[in-house]
Design a protein around this motif. Structure first.
Motif, PDB file in Angstrom:
ATOM      1  N   ILE A 179       0.842  -1.209   0.000  1.00 19.89           N
ATOM      2  CA  ILE A 179       0.000   0.000   0.000  1.00 19.89           C
ATOM      3  C   ILE A 179       0.871   1.251   0.000  1.00 19.89           C
ATOM      4  N   LEU A 180       1.955   1.231   0.757  1.00 23.89           N
ATOM      5  CA  LEU A 180       2.867   2.377   0.787  1.00 23.89           C
ATOM      6  C   LEU A 180       3.509   2.602  -0.580  1.00 23.89           C
ATOM      7  N   ILE A 181       3.788   1.510  -1.306  1.00 24.23           N
ATOM      8  CA  ILE A 181       4.453   1.624  -2.604  1.00 24.23           C
ATOM      9  C   ILE A 181       3.501   2.187  -3.649  1.00 24.23           C
ATOM     10  N   ILE A 182       2.239   1.680  -3.691  1.00 24.79           N
ATOM     11  CA  ILE A 182       1.327   2.065  -4.771  1.00 24.79           C
ATOM     12  C   ILE A 182       0.499   3.294  -4.443  1.00 24.79           C
ATOM     13  N   SER A 183       0.511   3.740  -3.163  1.00 26.24           N
ATOM     14  CA  SER A 183      -0.228   4.971  -2.830  1.00 26.24           C
ATOM     15  C   SER A 183       0.591   5.774  -1.825  1.00 26.24           C
ATOM     16  N   SER A 184       0.171   5.773  -0.556  1.00 28.96           N
ATOM     17  CA  SER A 184       0.925   6.499   0.477  1.00 28.96           C
ATOM     18  C   SER A 184       0.455   6.026   1.845  1.00 28.96           C
ATOM     19  N   SER A 185       1.132   6.510   2.883  1.00 31.45           N
ATOM     20  CA  SER A 185       0.790   6.100   4.248  1.00 31.45           C
ATOM     21  C   SER A 185      -0.609   6.560   4.658  1.00 31.45           C
ATOM     22  N   GLU A 186      -1.151   7.554   3.962  1.00 38.14           N
ATOM     23  CA  GLU A 186      -2.498   8.034   4.281  1.00 38.14           C
ATOM     24  C   GLU A 186      -3.550   6.959   4.048  1.00 38.14           C
ATOM     25  N   TYR A 187      -3.214   5.966   3.237  1.00 38.98           N
ATOM     26  CA  TYR A 187      -4.181   4.925   2.906  1.00 38.98           C
ATOM     27  C   TYR A 187      -3.857   3.598   3.591  1.00 38.98           C
ATOM     28  N   SER A 188      -3.134   3.645   4.699  1.00 38.94           N
ATOM     29  CA  SER A 188      -2.800   2.407   5.409  1.00 38.94           C
ATOM     30  C   SER A 188      -4.050   1.689   5.921  1.00 38.94           C
ATOM     31  N   ALA A 189      -5.133   2.438   6.143  1.00 37.57           N
ATOM     32  CA  ALA A 189      -6.383   1.821   6.610  1.00 37.57           C
ATOM     33  C   ALA A 189      -7.021   0.928   5.554  1.00 37.57           C
ATOM     34  N   VAL A 190      -6.530   0.994   4.314  1.00 38.34           N
ATOM     35  CA  VAL A 190      -7.073   0.177   3.224  1.00 38.34           C
ATOM     36  C   VAL A 190      -6.780  -1.307   3.463  1.00 38.34           C
ATOM     37  N   TYR A 191      -5.802  -1.615   4.299  1.00 41.19           N
ATOM     38  CA  TYR A 191      -5.378  -2.999   4.479  1.00 41.19           C
ATOM     39  C   TYR A 191      -6.539  -3.899   4.908  1.00 41.19           C
ATOM     40  N   ILE A 192      -7.346  -3.443   5.848  1.00 43.85           N
ATOM     41  CA  ILE A 192      -8.455  -4.274   6.339  1.00 43.85           C
ATOM     42  C   ILE A 192      -9.518  -4.497   5.255  1.00 43.85           C
ATOM     43  N   PRO A 193      -9.974  -3.450   4.546  1.00 42.29           N
ATOM     44  CA  PRO A 193     -10.899  -3.707   3.433  1.00 42.29           C
ATOM     45  C   PRO A 193     -10.327  -4.655   2.379  1.00 42.29           C
ATOM     46  N   PHE A 194      -9.008  -4.551   2.140  1.00 36.65           N
ATOM     47  CA  PHE A 194      -8.409  -5.456   1.162  1.00 36.65           C
ATOM     48  C   PHE A 194      -8.523  -6.909   1.607  1.00 36.65           C
ATOM     49  N   LEU A 195      -8.316  -7.173   2.911  1.00 32.54           N
ATOM     50  CA  LEU A 195      -8.448  -8.539   3.412  1.00 32.54           C
ATOM     51  C   LEU A 195      -9.843  -9.095   3.133  1.00 32.54           C
ATOM     52  N   ILE A 196     -10.856  -8.221   3.255  1.00 29.49           N
ATOM     53  CA  ILE A 196     -12.234  -8.651   2.999  1.00 29.49           C
ATOM     54  C   ILE A 196     -12.425  -8.991   1.519  1.00 29.49           C
ATOM     55  N   MET A 197     -11.662  -8.322   0.645  1.00 30.53           N
ATOM     56  CA  MET A 197     -11.803  -8.529  -0.799  1.00 30.53           C
ATOM     57  C   MET A 197     -11.059  -9.759  -1.321  1.00 30.53           C
ATOM     58  N   VAL A 198     -10.160 -10.329  -0.509  1.00 28.09           N
ATOM     59  CA  VAL A 198      -9.293 -11.411  -1.012  1.00 28.09           C
ATOM     60  C   VAL A 198     -10.073 -12.591  -1.591  1.00 28.09           C
ATOM     61  N   PRO A 199     -11.101 -13.128  -0.899  1.00 25.98           N
ATOM     62  CA  PRO A 199     -11.842 -14.248  -1.506  1.00 25.98           C
ATOM     63  C   PRO A 199     -12.460 -13.878  -2.852  1.00 25.98           C
ATOM     64  N   GLY A 200     -12.950 -12.652  -2.970  1.00 25.63           N
ATOM     65  CA  GLY A 200     -13.512 -12.208  -4.239  1.00 25.63           C
ATOM     66  C   GLY A 200     -12.463 -12.096  -5.331  1.00 25.63           C
ATOM     67  N   ILE A 201     -11.246 -11.671  -4.964  1.00 26.51           N
ATOM     68  CA  ILE A 201     -10.157 -11.568  -5.943  1.00 26.51           C
ATOM     69  C   ILE A 201      -9.838 -12.941  -6.521  1.00 26.51           C
ATOM     70  N   ILE A 202      -9.770 -13.957  -5.654  1.00 30.14           N
ATOM     71  CA  ILE A 202      -9.496 -15.323  -6.120  1.00 30.14           C
ATOM     72  C   ILE A 202     -10.617 -15.805  -7.029  1.00 30.14           C
ATOM     73  N   ALA A 203     -11.863 -15.509  -6.648  1.00 33.29           N
ATOM     74  CA  ALA A 203     -13.017 -15.945  -7.450  1.00 33.29           C
ATOM     75  C   ALA A 203     -13.039 -15.263  -8.810  1.00 33.29           C
ATOM     76  N   VAL A 204     -12.750 -13.965  -8.840  1.00 31.23           N
ATOM     77  CA  VAL A 204     -12.763 -13.225 -10.111  1.00 31.23           C
ATOM     78  C   VAL A 204     -11.652 -13.718 -11.032  1.00 31.23           C
ATOM     79  N   SER A 205     -10.499 -14.051 -10.477  1.00 35.44           N
ATOM     80  CA  SER A 205      -9.401 -14.565 -11.292  1.00 35.44           C
ATOM     81  C   SER A 205      -9.800 -15.856 -11.994  1.00 35.44           C
ATOM     82  N   ALA A 206     -10.450 -16.753 -11.256  1.00 38.73           N
ATOM     83  CA  ALA A 206     -10.913 -18.009 -11.861  1.00 38.73           C
ATOM     84  C   ALA A 206     -12.070 -17.752 -12.822  1.00 38.73           C
TER      85      ALA A 206
END
Length: 227
Positions: A179-206
């Motif tokens: 998150i720090l690499i692709i945006s900035s420290s201001e968006y560190s709170a994105v980590y938790i929403p991303f965890l919620i999206m992980v199962p959907g990411i795997i499903a969309v890839s398949a």
């Protein structure tokens, strides 16, 4: 379908380089304003189209003579492809239309859209491997018997699920640094929403690979409408 993979990859690279180059020229050098980004985008697409045309023409030759047969075939497939592409666009961008009505506060809605956008960038990083596989699969499907292409699809989908799961676990471990690499420290709170999206990411890839299989079969309408 001719597996011109290097030339295909070059088309994407040309489009990206032109887009970034003209963005810099229009915005930083000439100061034309944000609407010049659209012009840069059109130039990048035109450059990629020109490259693709000459790359295919040099490989197979080309004819500029109109063909009603090809036009009718394109029409038959194209209107179903249009439905599929609109559906895919809405599925991926539904947050733009849904977050503000749900939250009710325009400022908070913009923050939520920005946070989702950071999550989506991470998703795109994980999705690239599946995207390349989908393009290759599509080129195979349109040239093979259905049974053989079905077996190939199943094998590739299994591999992509394993790859997406492993990649997602790696991102879970190092997600805050990414998150720090692709945006900035201001968006560190994105980590938790991303965890919620992980199962959907795997499903969309398949699911993207399964879509490629059916799209290679001519966009069956009931398969296109189901998602």
């Amino acid at each position: 379908a001719n597996q011109l993979l290097r030339r295909y990859a070059a088309a994407i690279a040309i489009s990206s380089v032109l887009f970034l180059g003209f963005d810099f020229l229009f915005l930083a050098v000439f100061g034309f304003g944000i609407y010049a980004v659209i012009l840069a985008w059109f130039i990048s697409i035109a450059g990629a189209i020109a490259w693709s045309f000459f790359a295919m023409a040099s490989f197979d030759g080309c004819s500029l003579r109109p063909s009603m047969t090809i036009f009718m075939k394109s029409r038959d497939i194209g209107w179903k492809a249009w439905i599929a592409i609109i559906g895919l666009f809405l599925m991926i961008n539904i947050h733009i239309y849904s977050i503000e009505p749900i939250i009710g506060d325009p400022e908070k809605a913009l923050v939520m859209v920005a946070m989702f956008s950071v999550c989506y960038r991470i998703f795109q990083l994980l999705q690239r491997f599946g995207d390349v596989s989908a393009y290759l699969l599509h080129s195979k499907v349109v040239r093979q018997e259905t049974e053989e292409s079905f077996r190939m699809t199943v094998r590739i989908v299994r591999s992509i699920i394993l790859f997406s799961t492993a990649a997602s676990l790696a991102v879970i471990c190092f997600g805050k640094n990414i998150i720090l690499i692709i945006s900035s420290s201001e968006y560190s709170a994105v980590y938790i929403p991303f965890l919620i999206m992980v199962p959907g990411i795997i499903a969309v890839s398949a699911g993207g690979l399964i879509n490629s299989f059916y799209w290679g079969q001519g966009y069956p309408l009931k398969i296109t409408l189901a998602p």
